[in-house]
Design a protein around this motif. Structure first.
Motif, PDB file in Angstrom:
ATOM      1  N   THR A 102      45.122  29.333  78.580  1.00 43.72           N
ATOM      2  CA  THR A 102      46.162  29.580  77.578  1.00 43.72           C
ATOM      3  C   THR A 102      46.840  28.281  77.177  1.00 43.72           C
ATOM      4  O   THR A 102      47.083  28.018  75.985  1.00 43.72           O
ATOM      5  CB  THR A 102      47.213  30.557  78.132  1.00 43.72           C
ATOM      6  N   CYS A 160      51.321  31.612  67.973  1.00 43.87           N
ATOM      7  CA  CYS A 160      50.650  32.024  69.208  1.00 43.87           C
ATOM      8  C   CYS A 160      50.989  33.478  69.534  1.00 43.87           C
ATOM      9  O   CYS A 160      50.120  34.268  69.916  1.00 43.87           O
ATOM     10  CB  CYS A 160      51.059  31.105  70.361  1.00 43.87           C
ATOM     11  N   PHE A 161      52.253  33.835  69.371  1.00 42.42           N
ATOM     12  CA  PHE A 161      52.669  35.214  69.626  1.00 42.42           C
ATOM     13  C   PHE A 161      52.010  36.172  68.637  1.00 42.42           C
ATOM     14  O   PHE A 161      51.533  37.249  69.024  1.00 42.42           O
ATOM     15  CB  PHE A 161      54.192  35.327  69.523  1.00 42.42           C
ATOM     16  N   SER A 164      48.282  36.718  69.353  1.00 39.25           N
ATOM     17  CA  SER A 164      48.011  37.367  70.640  1.00 39.25           C
ATOM     18  C   SER A 164      47.739  38.860  70.487  1.00 39.25           C
ATOM     19  O   SER A 164      47.243  39.501  71.415  1.00 39.25           O
ATOM     20  CB  SER A 164      49.182  37.151  71.609  1.00 39.25           C
ATOM     21  N   TYR A 272      57.296  31.340  73.065  1.00 36.24           N
ATOM     22  CA  TYR A 272      56.335  30.935  74.094  1.00 36.24           C
ATOM     23  C   TYR A 272      56.351  31.934  75.249  1.00 36.24           C
ATOM     24  O   TYR A 272      55.301  32.331  75.762  1.00 36.24           O
ATOM     25  CB  TYR A 272      56.663  29.531  74.613  1.00 36.24           C
ATOM     26  N   SER A 275      54.668  35.099  74.110  1.00 39.78           N
ATOM     27  CA  SER A 275      53.223  34.902  73.975  1.00 39.78           C
ATOM     28  C   SER A 275      52.533  34.983  75.325  1.00 39.78           C
ATOM     29  O   SER A 275      51.520  35.685  75.485  1.00 39.78           O
ATOM     30  CB  SER A 275      52.935  33.541  73.333  1.00 39.78           C
TER      31      SER A 275
END
Length: 284
Positions: A102, A160-161, A164, A272, A275
């Motif tokens: 990740t 990123c979130f 996902s 973050y 995520s």
């Protein structure tokens, strides 16, 4: 983790179509501005000296806020590709921590966002200088680099979130198109913030990436603003800044740069965390 990040960087820059489409929203904004938006705004500002240069600086600041969104989105396409091709299973079978996997994706996306933003900045500086403007001073240039790092960090966390939740290339492509289309509106590039309805203005002003655009504008437009409004009452300058999203105002409260920096930093931390939480939940 570092080796895995290098692998992702090579995959992204090797795919020229991925690089191009990650900058598609930026190209669209430049095209719209060059074709008619720039002329429309300049014609509406006949009383402002060097209006074209001022608006060029304004659009450049907006582009820098947008670039790290679209390019990190393109960078995270590597994750979707790995998921769709089941390459993830090979990584999980290898003696490598999932946190390292990740982290490798996040680091590579952040680096790509920074690189592409700096390239955009350098090209923009050449264009502004060729158009009769001045190059950023050393202090202003360093401020912009710092803002690029902060903005790329925040946008990497947000993107990123978002990604996902996706597993397929089709869903990811749809999301990329929607985000690339809407990002210009939410950062007040297609339409000045002051021209929007009050409810929409409020939504734009609380949108984290809009704060990045505001910070970029305050630094990049500092010299052009002083030249354009040198002989004008300060009220005109304040009205212009609020209209164009250089500063944000809520009733009688003007958002200072420090608050915008805090908003971006907290947004990065929160997204973050979300995520990692969402990815960990899906990988169980």
């Amino acid at each position: 983790m570092i080796a895995f990040a290098k692998r992702n960087l090579k995959l992204f820059f090797r795919d020229r179509s991925a690089v191009f489409f990650s900058l598609l929203a930026v190209f669209i904004i430049i095209g719209l501005y060059a074709l008619f938006l720039g002329d429309v705004w300049v014609k509406n500002m006949p009383q402002i000296k060097n209006a074209r240069l001022l608006m060029d600086s304004w659009i450049v600041a907006g582009l820098l806020a947008v670039t790290s969104v679209t390019t990190t989105m393109g960078a995270f396409g590597v994750i979707i590709d790995d998921k769709s091709k089941k390459i993830f299973k090979d990584f999980y079978a290898a003696p490598m921590k999932r946190s390292s996997i990740t982290g490798g994706y996040i680091i590579s996306a952040f680096i790509i966002g920074v690189i592409m933003s700096i390239v955009t900045l350098l090209i923009a500086e050449i264009y502004l200088f060729a158009s009769g403007g001045e190059l950023l001073g050393i202090i202003a240039f360093l401020k912009v680099i710092g803002l690029i790092l902060l903005t790329s960090m925040t946008n990497t966390a947000i993107v990123c979130f978002v990604i996902s939740f996706f597993e397929s290339q089709s869903a990811f492509a749809t999301a990329s198109t929607i985000i690339g289309t809407l990002i210009g509106f939410f950062t007040g590039i297609y339409l000045p913030i002051g021209s929007l309805p009050d409810a929409v203005q409020f939504a734009v002003k609380i949108f984290p990436i809009s704060h990045a655009a505001s910070l970029f504008r305050q630094v990049i437009m500092e010299v052009p603003l002083k030249a354009a409004f040198s002989n004008a009452p300060v009220e005109y300058l304040n009205e212009f800044n609020e209209m164009m999203g250089v500063v944000f105002r809520f009733d009688n409260y003007t958002v200072p740069p420090a608050v915008s920096v805090i908003v971006l930093t907290l947004t990065a931390v929160v997204f973050y965390f979300l995520s990692i939480l969402n990815m960990s939940r899906k990988n169980k």
